[in-house]
Design a protein around this motif. Structure first.
Motif, PDB file in Angstrom:
ATOM      1  N   GLY A   1      19.071  12.599 -10.432  1.00 54.04           N
ATOM      2  CA  GLY A   1      20.511  12.470 -10.236  1.00 54.04           C
ATOM      3  C   GLY A   1      21.325  13.711 -10.526  1.00 54.04           C
ATOM      4  O   GLY A   1      22.556  13.642 -10.558  1.00 54.04           O
ATOM      5  N   HIS A   2      20.691  14.874 -10.716  1.00 52.75           N
ATOM      6  CA  HIS A   2      21.440  16.107 -10.954  1.00 52.75           C
ATOM      7  C   HIS A   2      22.111  16.560  -9.659  1.00 52.75           C
ATOM      8  O   HIS A   2      21.460  16.625  -8.608  1.00 52.75           O
ATOM      9  N   THR A   3      23.378  16.857  -9.725  1.00 50.53           N
ATOM     10  CA  THR A   3      24.114  17.310  -8.539  1.00 50.53           C
ATOM     11  C   THR A   3      23.975  18.818  -8.373  1.00 50.53           C
ATOM     12  O   THR A   3      23.622  19.542  -9.306  1.00 50.53           O
ATOM     13  N   PHE A   4      24.265  19.285  -7.180  1.00 48.10           N
ATOM     14  CA  PHE A   4      24.150  20.715  -6.910  1.00 48.10           C
ATOM     15  C   PHE A   4      25.111  21.529  -7.770  1.00 48.10           C
ATOM     16  O   PHE A   4      24.790  22.642  -8.197  1.00 48.10           O
ATOM     17  N   ASP A   5      26.303  20.981  -8.007  1.00 44.90           N
ATOM     18  CA  ASP A   5      27.283  21.741  -8.783  1.00 44.90           C
ATOM     19  C   ASP A   5      27.044  21.662 -10.292  1.00 44.90           C
ATOM     20  O   ASP A   5      27.818  22.213 -11.068  1.00 44.90           O
ATOM     21  N   SER A   6      25.984  20.987 -10.696  1.00 42.67           N
ATOM     22  CA  SER A   6      25.683  20.914 -12.126  1.00 42.67           C
ATOM     23  C   SER A   6      24.877  22.121 -12.607  1.00 42.67           C
ATOM     24  O   SER A   6      24.651  22.276 -13.807  1.00 42.67           O
ATOM     25  N   TYR A   7      24.465  22.971 -11.673  1.00 46.47           N
ATOM     26  CA  TYR A   7      23.699  24.161 -12.034  1.00 46.47           C
ATOM     27  C   TYR A   7      24.573  25.397 -11.902  1.00 46.47           C
ATOM     28  O   TYR A   7      25.515  25.432 -11.097  1.00 46.47           O
ATOM     29  N   PRO A   8      24.287  26.436 -12.675  1.00 50.38           N
ATOM     30  CA  PRO A   8      25.120  27.646 -12.633  1.00 50.38           C
ATOM     31  C   PRO A   8      24.968  28.402 -11.323  1.00 50.38           C
ATOM     32  O   PRO A   8      24.053  28.149 -10.531  1.00 50.38           O
ATOM     33  N   ASN A   9      25.861  29.354 -11.096  1.00 48.18           N
ATOM     34  CA  ASN A   9      25.828  30.170  -9.888  1.00 48.18           C
ATOM     35  C   ASN A   9      24.982  31.418 -10.094  1.00 48.18           C
ATOM     36  O   ASN A   9      24.674  31.802 -11.214  1.00 48.18           O
ATOM     37  N   GLY A  10      24.652  32.079  -9.007  1.00 47.06           N
ATOM     38  CA  GLY A  10      23.965  33.359  -9.071  1.00 47.06           C
ATOM     39  C   GLY A  10      22.561  33.282  -9.637  1.00 47.06           C
ATOM     40  O   GLY A  10      21.850  32.281  -9.500  1.00 47.06           O
ATOM     41  N   LEU A  11      22.165  34.376 -10.300  1.00 47.84           N
ATOM     42  CA  LEU A  11      20.815  34.459 -10.868  1.00 47.84           C
ATOM     43  C   LEU A  11      20.566  33.390 -11.911  1.00 47.84           C
ATOM     44  O   LEU A  11      19.425  32.967 -12.112  1.00 47.84           O
ATOM     45  N   ALA A  12      21.617  32.951 -12.577  1.00 44.93           N
ATOM     46  CA  ALA A  12      21.468  31.944 -13.630  1.00 44.93           C
ATOM     47  C   ALA A  12      20.934  30.625 -13.083  1.00 44.93           C
ATOM     48  O   ALA A  12      20.391  29.813 -13.837  1.00 44.93           O
ATOM     49  N   ALA A  13      21.054  30.413 -11.771  1.00 44.29           N
ATOM     50  CA  ALA A  13      20.516  29.190 -11.181  1.00 44.29           C
ATOM     51  C   ALA A  13      18.992  29.201 -11.147  1.00 44.29           C
ATOM     52  O   ALA A  13      18.363  28.146 -11.045  1.00 44.29           O
ATOM     53  N   PHE A  14      18.406  30.397 -11.245  1.00 45.57           N
ATOM     54  CA  PHE A  14      16.944  30.524 -11.205  1.00 45.57           C
ATOM     55  C   PHE A  14      16.339  30.957 -12.533  1.00 45.57           C
ATOM     56  O   PHE A  14      15.189  30.630 -12.828  1.00 45.57           O
ATOM     57  N   PHE A  15      17.105  31.721 -13.308  1.00 44.77           N
ATOM     58  CA  PHE A  15      16.572  32.263 -14.551  1.00 44.77           C
ATOM     59  C   PHE A  15      17.543  31.953 -15.690  1.00 44.77           C
ATOM     60  O   PHE A  15      18.697  32.358 -15.645  1.00 44.77           O
ATOM     61  N   GLY A  16      17.062  31.246 -16.687  1.00 46.81           N
ATOM     62  CA  GLY A  16      17.919  30.921 -17.823  1.00 46.81           C
ATOM     63  C   GLY A  16      17.753  29.490 -18.261  1.00 46.81           C
ATOM     64  O   GLY A  16      17.029  28.699 -17.635  1.00 46.81           O
ATOM     65  N   PRO A  17      18.429  29.112 -19.332  1.00 42.01           N
ATOM     66  CA  PRO A  17      18.254  27.763 -19.900  1.00 42.01           C
ATOM     67  C   PRO A  17      18.751  26.643 -19.004  1.00 42.01           C
ATOM     68  O   PRO A  17      18.282  25.514 -19.112  1.00 42.01           O
ATOM     69  N   ASP A  18      19.700  26.938 -18.116  1.00 42.09           N
ATOM     70  CA  ASP A  18      20.255  25.901 -17.251  1.00 42.09           C
ATOM     71  C   ASP A  18      19.778  26.027 -15.805  1.00 42.09           C
ATOM     72  O   ASP A  18      20.415  25.511 -14.880  1.00 42.09           O
ATOM     73  N   ALA A  19      18.655  26.707 -15.602  1.00 45.20           N
ATOM     74  CA  ALA A  19      18.144  26.933 -14.255  1.00 45.20           C
ATOM     75  C   ALA A  19      17.616  25.644 -13.641  1.00 45.20           C
ATOM     76  O   ALA A  19      17.347  24.659 -14.340  1.00 45.20           O
TER      77      ALA A  19
END
Length: 214
Positions: A99-117
């Motif tokens: 149920g995670h929405t697309f806008d629940s993840y960060p933008n840019g590189l943070a969407a792939f690398f990081g704690p909220d990726a």
């Protein structure tokens, strides 16, 4: 990973001002004279700081041109994707079964690398999709092998839209085709520098016009 991306982008940008052929591969330019090709323009002229064209034959030239063209197209998509998502525009619906929405993840590189990726499974799905596009759908020889059309240059990937019984591209004069190829080439160069700048500023942080908070 970030450093590798920066290095790859710089290499692509350095090649970005090396020229593009002005005619079909069958009427190749001399291996040592690329100074009159599309893309050689003021104020830099023939700009090849890494000497990638030193002693290059036509085959190598066309390979480098196709790589640059492809990098430019990817960079344009990446830059627009960054701008659009940072403006708050995201795909509707959920990205996974939890149920995670697309806008629940960060933008840019943070969407792939990081704690909220995004989850690792999602990353590998994207990776596999790109591989399929690279090896199959966006293969420069695919259209020729399927008999859809005869590519005029490496990277001639048409969208299938026709005006009458011809592809839209075939309605342009040779001069218009060269102009449009040069426009795409230069837009790709600008996008490569643009996405590189966005990645750097994402690491630096701060707030910027249009983009907002990084």
């Amino acid at each position: 990973m970030f450093k590798s991306t920066i290095i790859a982008s710089l290499c692509a940008g350095a090649l970005g001002f090396a020229p593009q052929q002005t005619s079909s591969p069958s009427s190749a330019l001399k291996a040592t004279d690329f100074s009159k090709a599309v893309g050689v323009q003021a104020p830099l002229g023939l700009f090849d700081p890494l000497n990638m064209l030193e002693d290059a034959d036509q085959e190598r030239f066309e390979r480098l041109r196709y790589v640059e063209l492809k990098h430019g197209r990817i960079a344009q998509l990446a830059f627009l994707g960054n701008i659009i998502t940072r403006a708050g525009v995201h795909l509707p619906g959920t990205i996974d079964n939890e149920g995670h929405t697309f806008d629940s993840y960060p933008n840019g590189l943070a969407a792939f690398f990081g704690p909220d990726a995004i989850p690792a499974g999602g990353f590998w799905q994207i990776f596999a999709f790109i591989g399929i596009m690279e090896l199959g759908i966006m293969n420069p020889d695919m259209a020729k092998n399927m008999g859809v059309f005869e590519p005029e240059f490496r990277g001639d990937l048409r969208n299938g839209i026709k005006h009458g019984d011809k592809f839209a591209w075939d309605n342009f004069t040779p001069e218009q085709k060269l102009k449009k190829r040069a426009i795409e080439l230069n837009n790709g160069r600008a996008a490569m520098m643009g996405i590189l700048g966005l990645m750097m500023h994402e690491k630096i942080g701060g707030s910027f016009p249009i983009i907002g908070q990084m």
